[in-house]
Design a protein around this motif. Structure first.
Motif, PDB file in Angstrom:
ATOM      1  N   SER A 140       0.676  -1.356  -0.083  1.00 10.72           N
ATOM      2  CA  SER A 140      -0.129  -0.195  -0.054  1.00 10.72           C
ATOM      3  C   SER A 140       0.772   1.344   0.124  1.00 10.72           C
ATOM      4  N   ASP A 141       0.365   2.450   0.130  1.00 12.78           N
ATOM      5  CA  ASP A 141       0.879   3.665   0.218  1.00 12.78           C
ATOM      6  C   ASP A 141       1.831   3.557   1.394  1.00 12.78           C
ATOM      7  N   SER A 142       3.154   4.133   0.893  1.00 16.66           N
ATOM      8  CA  SER A 142       4.194   4.211   2.058  1.00 16.66           C
ATOM      9  C   SER A 142       4.088   4.997   3.170  1.00 16.66           C
ATOM     10  N   GLU A 143       3.024   6.063   3.020  1.00 13.67           N
ATOM     11  CA  GLU A 143       2.809   7.149   3.818  1.00 13.67           C
ATOM     12  C   GLU A 143       1.628   6.556   4.869  1.00 13.67           C
ATOM     13  N   SER A 144       0.934   5.461   4.707  1.00 13.97           N
ATOM     14  CA  SER A 144      -0.105   4.850   5.483  1.00 13.97           C
ATOM     15  C   SER A 144       0.407   4.361   6.916  1.00 13.97           C
ATOM     16  N   GLU A 145      -0.485   4.377   7.926  1.00 12.88           N
ATOM     17  CA  GLU A 145      -0.127   4.302   9.125  1.00 12.88           C
ATOM     18  C   GLU A 145       0.488   2.594   9.404  1.00 12.88           C
ATOM     19  N   ILE A 146      -0.421   1.847   8.842  1.00 10.63           N
ATOM     20  CA  ILE A 146      -0.031   0.424   8.819  1.00 10.63           C
ATOM     21  C   ILE A 146       1.293   0.110   8.217  1.00 10.63           C
ATOM     22  N   TYR A 147       1.461   0.832   7.015  1.00 13.46           N
ATOM     23  CA  TYR A 147       2.833   0.622   6.565  1.00 13.46           C
ATOM     24  C   TYR A 147       4.016   1.279   7.376  1.00 13.46           C
ATOM     25  N   GLN A 148       3.864   2.385   7.852  1.00 15.21           N
ATOM     26  CA  GLN A 148       4.841   2.913   8.854  1.00 15.21           C
ATOM     27  C   GLN A 148       5.240   2.108  10.181  1.00 15.21           C
ATOM     28  N   ASP A 149       3.937   1.295  10.680  1.00 16.70           N
ATOM     29  CA  ASP A 149       4.119   0.564  11.734  1.00 16.70           C
ATOM     30  C   ASP A 149       5.079  -0.676  11.350  1.00 16.70           C
ATOM     31  N   MET A 150       4.690  -1.354  10.179  1.00 15.35           N
ATOM     32  CA  MET A 150       5.479  -2.594   9.853  1.00 15.35           C
ATOM     33  C   MET A 150       6.862  -2.327   9.290  1.00 15.35           C
ATOM     34  N   MET A 151       7.312  -0.902   8.768  1.00 16.15           N
ATOM     35  CA  MET A 151       8.495  -0.653   8.450  1.00 16.15           C
ATOM     36  C   MET A 151       9.470  -0.057   9.463  1.00 16.15           C
ATOM     37  N   SER A 152       8.781   0.384  10.485  1.00 16.50           N
ATOM     38  CA  SER A 152       9.448   1.105  11.729  1.00 16.50           C
ATOM     39  C   SER A 152      10.636   0.173  12.185  1.00 16.50           C
ATOM     40  N   ARG A 153      11.400   0.882  13.108  1.00 12.11           N
ATOM     41  CA  ARG A 153      12.575   0.080  13.590  1.00 12.11           C
ATOM     42  C   ARG A 153      11.933  -1.158  14.576  1.00 12.11           C
ATOM     43  N   THR A 154      10.798  -0.849  15.016  1.00 14.53           N
ATOM     44  CA  THR A 154      10.216  -2.002  15.892  1.00 14.53           C
ATOM     45  C   THR A 154       9.229  -2.863  15.260  1.00 14.53           C
ATOM     46  N   GLY A 155       8.878  -2.536  13.811  1.00 12.38           N
ATOM     47  CA  GLY A 155       8.152  -3.033  13.156  1.00 12.38           C
ATOM     48  C   GLY A 155       8.170  -4.536  12.625  1.00 12.38           C
ATOM     49  N   ILE A 180      -0.859 -24.677   8.497  1.00 13.03           N
ATOM     50  CA  ILE A 180       0.379 -23.482   8.252  1.00 13.03           C
ATOM     51  C   ILE A 180       0.394 -23.294   6.797  1.00 13.03           C
ATOM     52  N   VAL A 181       0.171 -21.834   6.443  1.00 14.25           N
ATOM     53  CA  VAL A 181       0.558 -21.342   5.282  1.00 14.25           C
ATOM     54  C   VAL A 181       1.997 -20.767   5.137  1.00 14.25           C
ATOM     55  N   TYR A 182       2.730 -21.201   4.407  1.00 10.86           N
ATOM     56  CA  TYR A 182       4.061 -20.733   4.178  1.00 10.86           C
ATOM     57  C   TYR A 182       4.305 -19.557   3.020  1.00 10.86           C
ATOM     58  N   GLU A 183       4.788 -18.599   3.268  1.00 10.62           N
ATOM     59  CA  GLU A 183       5.120 -17.665   2.093  1.00 10.62           C
ATOM     60  C   GLU A 183       6.372 -17.084   2.083  1.00 10.62           C
ATOM     61  N   GLN A 184       7.188 -17.058   1.143  1.00 12.43           N
ATOM     62  CA  GLN A 184       8.390 -16.265   0.956  1.00 12.43           C
ATOM     63  C   GLN A 184       8.430 -15.043   0.298  1.00 12.43           C
ATOM     64  N   ALA A 185       8.581 -13.932   0.872  1.00  9.73           N
ATOM     65  CA  ALA A 185       8.397 -12.690   0.240  1.00  9.73           C
ATOM     66  C   ALA A 185       9.554 -11.578   0.259  1.00  9.73           C
ATOM     67  N   ASN A 186       9.841 -10.905  -0.631  1.00 15.88           N
ATOM     68  CA  ASN A 186      10.599  -9.902  -0.870  1.00 15.88           C
ATOM     69  C   ASN A 186      10.175  -8.406  -0.281  1.00 15.88           C
ATOM     70  N   VAL A 187      10.754  -7.844   0.398  1.00 16.93           N
ATOM     71  CA  VAL A 187      10.411  -6.605   0.900  1.00 16.93           C
ATOM     72  C   VAL A 187      11.238  -5.522   0.718  1.00 16.93           C
ATOM     73  N   GLU A 188      10.995  -4.318   0.286  1.00 19.56           N
ATOM     74  CA  GLU A 188      11.581  -3.129   0.101  1.00 19.56           C
ATOM     75  C   GLU A 188      10.968  -2.162   1.190  1.00 19.56           C
ATOM     76  N   ASN A 189      11.904  -1.289   1.482  1.00 23.55           N
ATOM     77  CA  ASN A 189      11.529  -0.092   2.292  1.00 23.55           C
ATOM     78  C   ASN A 189      11.452   1.107   1.177  1.00 23.55           C
ATOM     79  N   LEU A 190       9.929   1.085   0.852  1.00 24.15           N
ATOM     80  CA  LEU A 190       9.907   2.399  -0.262  1.00 24.15           C
ATOM     81  C   LEU A 190       9.823   3.609   0.798  1.00 24.15           C
ATOM     82  N   SER A 191       9.538   3.633   1.791  1.00 25.84           N
ATOM     83  CA  SER A 191       9.409   4.793   2.679  1.00 25.84           C
ATOM     84  C   SER A 191      10.744   5.503   2.499  1.00 25.84           C
ATOM     85  N   LEU A 192      11.707   4.902   2.319  1.00 25.68           N
ATOM     86  CA  LEU A 192      13.240   5.797   2.125  1.00 25.68           C
ATOM     87  C   LEU A 192      13.440   6.147   0.984  1.00 25.68           C
TER      88      LEU A 192
END
Length: 282
Positions: free
Chosen positions: A76-91, A250-262
């Motif tokens: 989603s939008d990198s400015e959204s609250e849930i995105y910021q929470d998940m990508m924060s230092r404690t996310g 158990i559903v297993y998923e392998q995901a590639n994640v980039e920090n678009l907020s930076l």
């Protein structure tokens, strides 16, 4: 005087006839009973199969719902609250991306879709040595990320039928991985925003009503999802649930994640200010 001969006919035994009739009736009763037993057994089997299909469908839906929610939030939008929470230092993702020292840790939270499914204050970090770090105050039971069958809020729906716990960790490096395949073309390799991190996401859905999620004093929710890190499968969350007799998926998923907020977004086909950005492929 007439010569009259008398013939004596053998008399049939009434008791013998009654015995034969009784045997025939008993045989018919046995056949009827066998047919009834088979019918009941067949009905029970069909009922079990139908119930099993319903349980599997419910568990798969619960676990897959967690994975889809994570995908939608991180895309989603990198400015959204849930995105910021998940990508924060404690996310859930920022914890690994922004601090390379956490590579061997495991991030745990209970999926609660009736509100904001990810609560940054209710998480648990599982350390390699067996210790844990809570997302809230140290020692605060309410801050634990593990699902708790005694808490209605931890269930997926108000029916209190199923619950899902999410365990996330970095995917271990593989010798077959292509060199620099996780870097974005056009970005400075020294920048965190240029690198995609690969994560193992394990969403475990269970039905607590069928059995307690414990084996003795061992809580199955507190077990790792990293199969490679243990020698006994009973010490994993999936193996422990199976041993406890709890229906689980158990559903297993392998995901590639980039920090678009930076990252500075490209405008006008790559003409921008500051950091270089990804150029269009065509």
């Amino acid at each position: 005087m007439s010569d009259i001969q008398q013939y004596h006919y053998p008399k049939s035994s009434v008791s013998t006839q009654q015995g034969a009739v009784l045997i025939v009736v008993l045989l018919f009763l046995i056949l009827i009973i066998l047919a009834g037993v088979i019918a009941v057994k067949q009905s029970t089997t069909n009922l079990r199969l139908a119930t099993s299909d319903q349980i599997n469908a419910l568990l798969l839906q619960s676990a897959d719902n967690a994975n889809q929610s994570i995908e939608q939030s991180i895309n989603s939008d990198s400015e959204s609250e849930i995105y910021q929470d998940m990508m924060s230092r404690t996310g859930v993702f920022g914890y690994f991306i922004l601090d390379p020292d956490n590579i061997e840790h495991e991030y745990v939270f209970c999926f609660r879709p009736r509100g904001q499914f990810f609560d940054i204050k209710k998480t648990t970090i599982m350390l390699p040595g067996g210790g844990t770090v809570l997302g809230g105050k140290v020692g605060d039971e309410a801050a634990k990320g593990y699902c708790d069958i005694s808490k209605p809020a931890d269930y997926v729906s108000e029916r209190n039928a199923s619950m899902t716990q999410v365990n996330i960790s970095l995917t271990p490096p593989n010798a077959n991985d292509e060199a620099f395949s996780n870097y974005t073309i056009g970005q400075d390799s020294a920048e965190i925003a240029s690198q995609a991190f690969t994560f193992d996401i394990n969403s475990t859905a269970i039905l607590p009503a069928y059995a307690d999620a414990k084996v003795g004093t061992k809580n199955c929710f507190e077990q790792t999802s990293r199969v490679r890190s243990v020698t006994d499968s009973d010490n994993t969350i999936g193996g422990c649930m199976a041993k406890a007799g709890v229906p689980s998926t158990i559903v297993y998923e392998q995901a590639n994640v980039e920090n678009l907020s930076l990252r500075t977004k490209c405008v006008d086909f790559g003409k921008g200010s500051g950091k270089l950005c990804t150029l269009p492929s065509s």
